[in-house]
Write an enzyme that holds these catalytic residues in place. Structure first.
Site, PDB file in Angstrom:
ATOM      1  CB  SER A  64      -0.925   0.032   1.210  1.00  0.00           C
ATOM      2  OG  SER A  64      -1.949  -0.904   1.053  1.00  0.00           O
ATOM      3  CE  LYS A  67      -3.797   0.961  -1.280  1.00  0.00           C
ATOM      4  NZ  LYS A  67      -4.526   0.560  -0.059  1.00  0.00           N
ATOM      5  CE1 TYR A 190      -4.242  -0.693  -5.308  1.00  0.00           C
ATOM      6  CE2 TYR A 190      -5.035  -2.955  -5.136  1.00  0.00           C
ATOM      7  CZ  TYR A 190      -4.691  -1.755  -4.544  1.00  0.00           C
ATOM      8  OH  TYR A 190      -4.801  -1.616  -3.183  1.00  0.00           O
ATOM      9  CE1 TYR A 241      -4.577   0.530   4.476  1.00  0.00           C
ATOM     10  CE2 TYR A 241      -3.300  -0.609   6.153  1.00  0.00           C
ATOM     11  CZ  TYR A 241      -3.528  -0.288   4.828  1.00  0.00           C
ATOM     12  OH  TYR A 241      -2.709  -0.786   3.867  1.00  0.00           O
ATOM     13  CB  VAL A 259      -0.285  -5.799   4.186  1.00  0.00           C
ATOM     14  CG1 VAL A 259      -1.585  -5.165   4.624  1.00  0.00           C
ATOM     15  CG2 VAL A 259      -0.246  -6.046   2.704  1.00  0.00           C
TER      16      VAL A 259
END
Lengths: 305, 305, 305, 305
Positions: A64, A67, A190, A241, A259
């Site tokens: 992530s 991103k 992705y 998150y 992660v």
């Protein structure tokens, strides 16, 4: 002036003694194989010195954290306005894979750092770029000033096989007309983006521009200072998150976790720090990484607040 | 004794005069082409007489009405207990395509008549049957005692192309380990099941067993009377999306609607009635069909309550 | 170095020309009477100079801005740990009066700046203090170094009569055993706290310690620098209801708004700025106040990011 | 023809042998004192015979069962239309005390049998009646044809002291302008209504009109047959909190439960049955009562389906 090396050493020592190192995620089979005893930190001071401890030079899956880099590329290509038509910049207050909010808010992701938001960013890049995967990889290599960075094709394939929640999200986005390209094409991009591997040093270098008003290690400017301010703001409010508030409260830096166990954080004008420890806490962030960064800002007394 | 034919005629007359006939759904392109001036009713009395008005003999897409038939086949194959391990029988209180509840309740659909529940039933049938599509079609033909009933392959293909919400639901089920077979295989079966075409008479006949303690028109018994009681109960509490309470309140019969504009309802031991009018109300049920059934039970004074 | 006075003047000029000034809230009758043409800013530089324009010296109802001050007093009395047992520090992602989340999370408010969280803080202070209202008012007067600050008893009474949502929240907290004292007693304190009136200068002064590592204008230290860091973090992530992300993104400062039309924000070590304009945007934050602060940080190029 | 007495005896015998009798509710202190070994059934056949076993003649707190009686009185006073402007008739799919749905749906309760809906009915009756408590009690006495029925004032007072969730709901309704009278006045009426005590026979008699097209034991008609049909429909879809679907599925009768351990159910035109067993299952319905009614409809083969 702090003795940064000493601080890093003490953090590493404490981490090694901790018996509770969190859990490696099992839903991505390739990540489940990683040894959770790895621990590394790389600290990049803007004034020039670097500091590092432990496994700072072992590559891991950035997941992530990518991103932030894809958002930066989208800002670079399109500017903020077009992006903000297709997503919001508010914290979600929910775990990273919640579809409920996406459905309630009719296909408008809460922010670019929850999965559905990042999938829309991937869709935007596919529409903008000729060879999305190649060009994105090149962008990341340029940011980090390191042409050896690459995808991990096994990890990407592993996620494509078992990433049902992402397929659910992408199809839901599509049902709300917030995906221009095919679900499979968008997710292929992705999953590759998430599979990029870097070590702590490479990640710190790749995030150099966010601490340096948009200018990279190699002196090239990719973002305006206003764009950097905005991306940093999203990292602070949405980077962890449903633990984003906790991170801001305990650490007080913009940052992003993945992660794969990586966390990168930064103090504008001062430093970029990357920590890697593969075991995750129940919220999906690196357990020791969170503690390490809290300890670093407390000992160094450096935060944005 | 009522003059049923007169009641049906008066309902048809009133329906034809209504200018507000609802909207045909646009999200399934093949259904968007149907003329919304069609209107038909077929009433099947268990004592022997049948009554009909209007376009009772024109076929339409039964869509979600097929969920009752697939549930019946699953009960017939497996019994209720195995099915209830994978879904609940509570009303959802939400529109038919809400994924939020499914996520909140960790992949256990609220009932077999919301899309996610019917997708799990489809998965169950695929695991049980050798040739799921053929065997299901044969089951429906046998129930209705009519071997001309068939899928509409264009409608099935149309849904496979644009049914993003169903792909989202199936992937979400898969992520919660509540789908044994491949998403694409399950949805292919599901879309075919929904594409079956019948006219009002055929549908009334297919539902004969639910009013007749499990015994079909052709005298064969497919369900126990306890199974029939349970399926009727689910129809009453869950048959009309988030308008189920309203239907029970205004009509007072177990029944099921589909976005093709069909509604079938029944009074155990007494009658089965099917109405077709393609325009839908905002909740996704046939606008004139709901009014027709309300009018029928009010005029005939026949309901379960 | 910026010409701050010139920046403030230009912001005021632009604000005065804006025809769309937002709406004063009608649910608190006393606030509905305020003239929405008021506009004032007060800027307090830590190096010594102050700047001001417009109605900076007219008092207004600070409302939710008081939540930062009550949290500071609770930190001062109890430390963070005891407080964090009774609430979280995560953004809510929802409007300020949502009870749903509170119910879902079993009586644990998301953060101290949504109403339910501030009601728990009020409950904590009542349990700790002998004369809660008097002592809290004195605390605020001391922070601002101004003994003329007072409650507006009509506003407090007005809210006690019509604040049904707050009564609902307090009773819900009570049902989850997260309120030690009587609902009426806690809300009486809470409504008084919100009714405090200050002008822009007084508010900037009261927030001085948050920009100055816990040390007040009058040189007394009320909070540790770690406590200040944490309160600033909560302001950044939770200070603007469901517009917190937007504020961080556009403005990039910790801050807090109130439905009285006030907004206070600060850059640690550098300045405190208070803007007042009574008309609110649809999210409940001062419409022109948000634009003014965005304009100020853009023109001055000063933010935490 | 069944031997009903034998069926009831066998059910009682089985219940007495069950070691897991559920839990008495602790949140209403007066109810927590009841001995959970009580068990009684009273069956009222419309053709004339009555059957009973166990503690059918011991009074218990009817609690939520009173919601059916207050709805009946409101229908009797006002007709359905005015009532439906202030609430819906859809199942909630949620536990009986969820405020979330009420907030999401802007103060319109899902149905008259969740607490918020019953509070609105109480508000309606207060607006309509001169002496609400007296007149409601008289209405219940007349329905049951028994002038000894009364409130339990200790239970009412007990709920007034600790019913925080109901205070939360009433205040939330008030905030959405769906309560005409004062919160305290409405809840005082509501708590008294819930505190009414009856034994199984009295309850069966009070529900006689719902099985008899609106005509009472004493031959007076209080409701039209259309009103009865509608109230029965709401009982079936909403009578058992989030276990309503389960009850319809397993039992197949309209009915209503209360946290006092009572359940009353009926088959229109045929019978009314009341069971009392104070231990509750996790959903808040009488554990043995649910099993008893399931067993009764299975053995007697009598249900609406």
């Amino acid at each position: 002036m702090c003795d940064f090396q000493k601080i890093l050493e003490s953090i590493k020592e404490k981490a090694e003694k901790t018996s509770e190192k969190g859990k490696v995620p099992t839903y991505i089979p390739e990540l489940a194989k990683v040894d959770k005893n790895h621990f590394g930190i790389y600290l990049n001071m803007l004034e020039g010195n670097d500091y590092c401890v432990g496994d700072w030079d072992i590559k891991f899956s950035i997941q992530s954290i990518s991103k932030v880099l894809s958002l930066a590329m989208a800002f670079n290509c399109l500017g903020a306005n077009k992006i903000l038509k297709r997503m919001d910049v508010e914290p979600s207050g929910n775990p990273f894979n919640y579809l409920s909010l996406l459905e309630l808010e009719e296909g408008i992701p809460r922010n670019p750092f929850i999965n559905s938001g990042a999938i829309v960013i991937a869709d935007i890049l596919i529409s903008e770029l000729k060879n999305p995967k190649e060009e994105f990889l090149q962008f990341v290599r340029d940011l980090a000033n390191d042409q050896t960075i690459d995808f991990n094709y096994e990890v990407a394939a592993s996620e494509a096989k078992t990433g049902y929640t992402n397929f659910a999200a992408a199809n839901l986005l599509k049902s709300f007309n917030n995906l221009e390209n095919d679900v499979d094409e968008v997710l292929d991009f992705y999953f590759h983006q998430c599979s990029i591997e870097m070590n702590c040093k490479q990640l710190s270098n790749a995030f150099y521009l966010f601490a340096n008003k948009g200018k990279c290690l190699n002196n090239k400017t990719y973002l305006t200072s206003s764009q950097v301010k905005r991306i940093n703001a999203i990292m602070l409010t949405c980077g962890f998150y449903d633990e984003a508030g906790e991170f801001a409260f305990e650490v007080g830096l913009p940052g992003k976790s993945g992660v794969g166990g990586g966390i990168v954080a930064l103090l504008p004008g001062t430093f970029i720090i990357t920590c890697w420890s593969p075991g995750l806490n129940p919220k999906g962030n690196s357990k020791l990484g969170m503690l390490a960064l809290e300890s670093f800002t407390t000992q160094s007394n450096l935060s944005i607040f």
